[in-house]
Design an enzyme around this catalytic site. Structure first.
Site, mmCIF file in Angstrom:
data_model
loop_
_atom_site.group_PDB
_atom_site.id
_atom_site.type_symbol
_atom_site.label_atom_id
_atom_site.label_comp_id
_atom_site.label_asym_id
_atom_site.label_seq_id
_atom_site.Cartn_x
_atom_site.Cartn_y
_atom_site.Cartn_z
ATOM 1 N N GLY A 1 2.302 45.504 61.601
ATOM 2 C CA GLY A 1 3.566 46.170 61.282
ATOM 3 C C GLY A 1 3.846 47.204 62.353
ATOM 4 C CB SER A 2 5.484 46.935 65.637
ATOM 5 O OG SER A 2 6.723 46.403 65.208
ATOM 6 N NE ARG B 1 10.927 43.866 55.021
ATOM 7 C CZ ARG B 1 11.619 43.194 55.935
ATOM 8 N NH1 ARG B 1 12.424 42.197 55.542
ATOM 9 N NH2 ARG B 1 11.533 43.500 57.208
ATOM 10 C CB CYS C 1 5.740 40.712 60.105
ATOM 11 S SG CYS C 1 4.832 42.061 59.315
ATOM 12 C CG HIS D 1 37.719 20.124 39.482
ATOM 13 N ND1 HIS D 1 38.219 19.781 38.254
ATOM 14 C CD2 HIS D 1 37.116 19.003 39.957
ATOM 15 C CE1 HIS D 1 37.951 18.499 38.015
ATOM 16 N NE2 HIS D 1 37.279 18.017 39.026
#
Length: 789
Positions: free
Chosen positions: A699-700, A509, A749, A419
């Protein structure tokens, strides 16, 4: 002549004006869904006409209206006194003979079918003609384990009186309803012996995000009142509806509740005395209160009910401990999330540097702050001032008049279907339920911030922590030139993030799941008998409810990824296998025993090198088993796998072989294997690496670090760290060109496109197929790249 009493099996949903939504719905389900396998216990209902005839005796209705006309409902003490006076008037008034005879006749027929030892539930079902937006859920009384005609009559009268409890009176005034327009029907229903089994509540949607593709189930031992009232912290389960429909056992998430108490029958069959609570055994508390088969059967019931009513539903259920069967006790339309409009309100809080005073289950995805007001008894409710953070052991519907004043609510007990949680959603205030000891730890008068905007877990921080609120109207976005995906690490946020426009998840991940949902080094689990005794105890404590710590690790990892996979189904979700560095693994329980202290962990024992190492291959096997469970057992074939930090072609070959050995063979059951392209060697030898994989996800961050010889974590050289550097762009272009020439997937990404919209535009121009962004940048980046295409 209008009926005083009607049997459930003669009722349909069109009878709401006569018997209220709850009783009409029971009749509807008995007549329409029994043939489909949904079990609903039988019974009968008194009508609104009977109720009004009862009140018309001796001018009782006029006395009630006169009393209410002079009441100020914001005066909590006056509200309590007036409600008590009216309820006593009702209890002291006799039933008309025609009504009493009709109840007796139906009760006799019901006991003839059920046996002399059968007991009954007597519940309220409010009805308000021409008030379609009225929701009376939880406002009136229910009485369980009632037996004998005199006790049934007394319970019905108590139900009638409960139309004038404090919350019900206040609700009608604040909604602008005329009290006399609302009537009450009492439902008398055969008891399900869940006092010997389990019971709970389920919703055909996620109650916090409004996500529609799951059934959310709560469960605890004993009668369901403890779950509804918030007196117990129940088990919680999520079942994915689309895959359930395909026959998969799609229980994508489960949380073990403490379940410290349960409500059972007492020796009395009189309203108010017919039940009591007892403690659960430690063994029962440490295991789930229903089986997987029962979870799935409940979910199928929920889907059938939702399909019949064509709207999200709030359903109460019970498992009979005598016959072992599951029953639906009531069902009503969900009235909060399903009726929210197109304006999305988003709360954001920067809690970094703040340690939570307490945590619990988050309700409403909002943030509130104010001085703590600890209320240890209902008689102290009038101490709550506007803007206070109301802290209590638990609340019931009668607390609603003061909950309206609060900026937030925190309770020791309760789950997200109790509730307190339901009222908090209706009022739109943040609430944390099931915190265990908030009333002891939070100090009266001290300012705190209650954050429910960080996932399923709610946090209480000391002081007024700054937060922001933005309002966005849902708008149709123009077609984007590439797929716009999202980086999602936290499964708690997946259902919410899935409602942002997207083309799937470019990076999920595993580290977040391992760190937050498991917290234990896999070696410590595999070598449980050889770790120190205190660690053994902690590992066993965390893995309660699972057949072994090893299974706990596998199942929790599977649940975390499956939650994200289910949230975005059927769009692709690229799950990256774990990429902890040794210093990060050391922070897990038992990690210091097994992890080396490396001088430069960023370039050390990580990624593919770990997976193929004899020292770690058994740990990687656990990840493989979990991912196979997600895809093959749950049916989430939209989950694709990504391998990080592959330094050499030999590593690529070996890791693909290991995956295949563990049942994750590229191409089987539609499995795509993606490789992180984040090392210069990956771009320089792109064609050779892509012989082993179905595509690249760039993956920069690491690619920039390793191209420029720059530690991305060093503040001393941070100014020069830029993914847009010409050298980095040369490598990016090589990777993109090669993948496109070979007809392979290529996306990004890394952080770069989220931080630099111009970088996202450059990538689109160069032929990237997808950009995966942080959720808070999806809309703005989508709009920008759509304009520049």
């Amino acid at each position: 002549m209008l009926d005083y009493v009607i049997a459930f099996d003669k009722l349909r949903i069109s009878d709401v004006p006569a018997v209220g939504g709850k009783n009409a719905s029971l009749g509807e389900m008995i007549s329409q869904l029994t043939a489909k396998g949904v079990r609903v216990p039988g019974g009968f209902a008194t009508t609104a006409h009977a109720y009004r005839q009862f009140l018309a005796q001796d001018g009782l209705d006029k006395r009630i209206n006169a009393e209410l006309d002079k009441l100020d409902v914001d005066d909590v003490d006056a509200l309590a006194a007036t409600g008590e006076k009216i309820r006593q008037w009702i209890v002291d008034t006799a039933f008309p003979k025609e009504l009493q005879d009709a109840i007796a006749e139906h009760y006799k027929a019901l006991t003839a079918d059920s046996g002399d030892d059968m007991t009954f539930a007597v519940r309220s079902s409010a009805t308000a003609e021409d008030l379609p937006d009225a929701s009376f859920a939880g406002q009136q009384e229910s009485f369980l384990n009632i037996h004998g005609l005199d006790n049934i009559l007394h319970a019905i009268k108590e139900v009638f009186a409960s139309l004038y409890n404090d919350r019900a009176i206040s609700y009608r005034v604040h909604k602008g309803f005329i009290h006399a327009d609302v009537a009450l029907s009492a439902g008398v229903q055969r008891m399900v012996r869940s006092n010997l089994g389990s019971s709970g509540v389920m919703f055909t949607m996620d109650t916090e995000s409004g996500f529609r593709d799951v059934v959310f189930i709560t469960s605890s031992y004993g009668l369901g009142e403890t779950v509804v009232q918030g007196a117990v912290n129940p088990d919680e389960f999520y079942v994915h509806k689309p895959l359930l429909a395909q026959g998969f056992p799609a229980i994508v998430r489960r949380t073990l509740g403490s379940k410290l108490i349960k409500m059972v029958f007492s020796d009395s069959n009189v309203a108010g005395k017919s039940t009591h609570t007892v403690e659960n055994s430690k063994e029962d508390s440490a295991r789930y209160s229903i089986t997987d088969e029962e979870i799935l059967e409940l979910a199928r019931f929920a889907v059938l009910i939702e399909e019949h009513y064509k709207c999200p539903m709030d359903v109460e259920w019970g498992r009979d401990g005598v016959d072992g069967k599951l029953y639906i006790l009531q069902a009503r339309p969900e009235t909060v999330k399903s009726q929210s409009g197109n304006v999305v309100e988003k709360f954001q809080i920067d809690s970094s540097g703040n340690t939570a005073l307490i945590t619990g289950r988050a309700v409403t995805q909002k943030v509130g702050s104010g001085p703590v007001r600890v209320v240890k008894h209902a008689s102290q409710m009038n101490t709550v001032q506007p803007g206070d953070v109301l802290v209590a052991d638990m609340t019931d519907p009668n607390w609603e008049p003061v909950m309206k004043r609060a900026s937030a609510l925190v309770t020791n007990r309760g789950g997200r279907t109790c509730h307190a949680a339901i009222i908090a959603r209706e009022l739109g205030i943040p609430a944390i339920v099931g915190s265990v000891n908030a009333t002891d730890l939070l100090e009266d008068g001290k300012v705190v911030t209650v954050s429910c905007a960080e996932g399923e877990t709610g946090y209480v921080y000391a002081g007024a922590v700054p937060f922001s609120v933005t309002q966005e109207e849902e708008a149709k976005l123009p077609p984007a030139p590439v797929k716009v995906m999202m980086n999602v690490g936290n499964p708690d946020m997946a259902f919410s993030f899935a409602q942002i426009p997207n083309d799937g998840v470019g990076l999920a991940r595993l580290e977040f799941v391992i760190n937050n949902m498991i917290g234990i080094h896999p070696k410590a689990i595999l070598n449980l008998d050889s770790v120190p005794a205190d660690l053994q105890e902690e590992i066993k404590r965390r893995s309660k409810g699972y057949e072994s710590p090893r299974q706990f690790y596998i199942d929790k990892l599977a649940e975390g990824v499956a939650t994200i996979g289910a949230a975005f189904w059927p769009k692709p979700v690229i799950a990256r296998m774990s990429d902890f560095k040794s210093n990060e693994y050391r922070k897990l329980i038992g990690g210091e025993i097994y992890e080396p202290e490396e001088e430069n962990p960023m370039l050390g024992f990580r990624g593919a090198a770990r997976y193929i190492s004899p020292d770690f291959e058994d740990c990687f096997e656990l990840e493989c088993i979990a991912m196979r469970k997600v895809r093959d057992q749950f049916g989430l074939t939209n989950v694709e796998l990504m391998i990080p930090f592959v330094r050499t072609l030999d590593e690529a070959r070996k890791v693909v072989e290991i995956l295949a050995k563990h049942g994750l063979k590229r191409g089987e059951n539609g499995l795509r294997l993606i490789m992180m392209c984040e090392i210069p060697s990956n771009a320089l030898l792109a064609e050779q690496f892509l012989e082993y994989f179905d595509g690249f996800s760039i993956g920069s961050n690491d690619l920039t670090q390793l191209s420029l010889g720059m530690d991305r974590d060093s503040g001393l050289v941070a100014a020069g760290f830029d993914e847009r550097d010409p050298a980095v762009k040369v490598l990016l272009e090589m990777a993109i060109d090669t993948a496109n020439r070979l007809g392979k997937y290529v996306g990004i990404c890394g952080q770069g496109p989220s931080d630099h919209p111009d970088f996202a535009e450059w990538l689109v121009e160069k032929g990237i197929k997808s950009v995966s962004l942080n959720p808070d940048t999806v809309i703005s980046t989508w709009q920008r790249i759509s304009k520049s295409k």
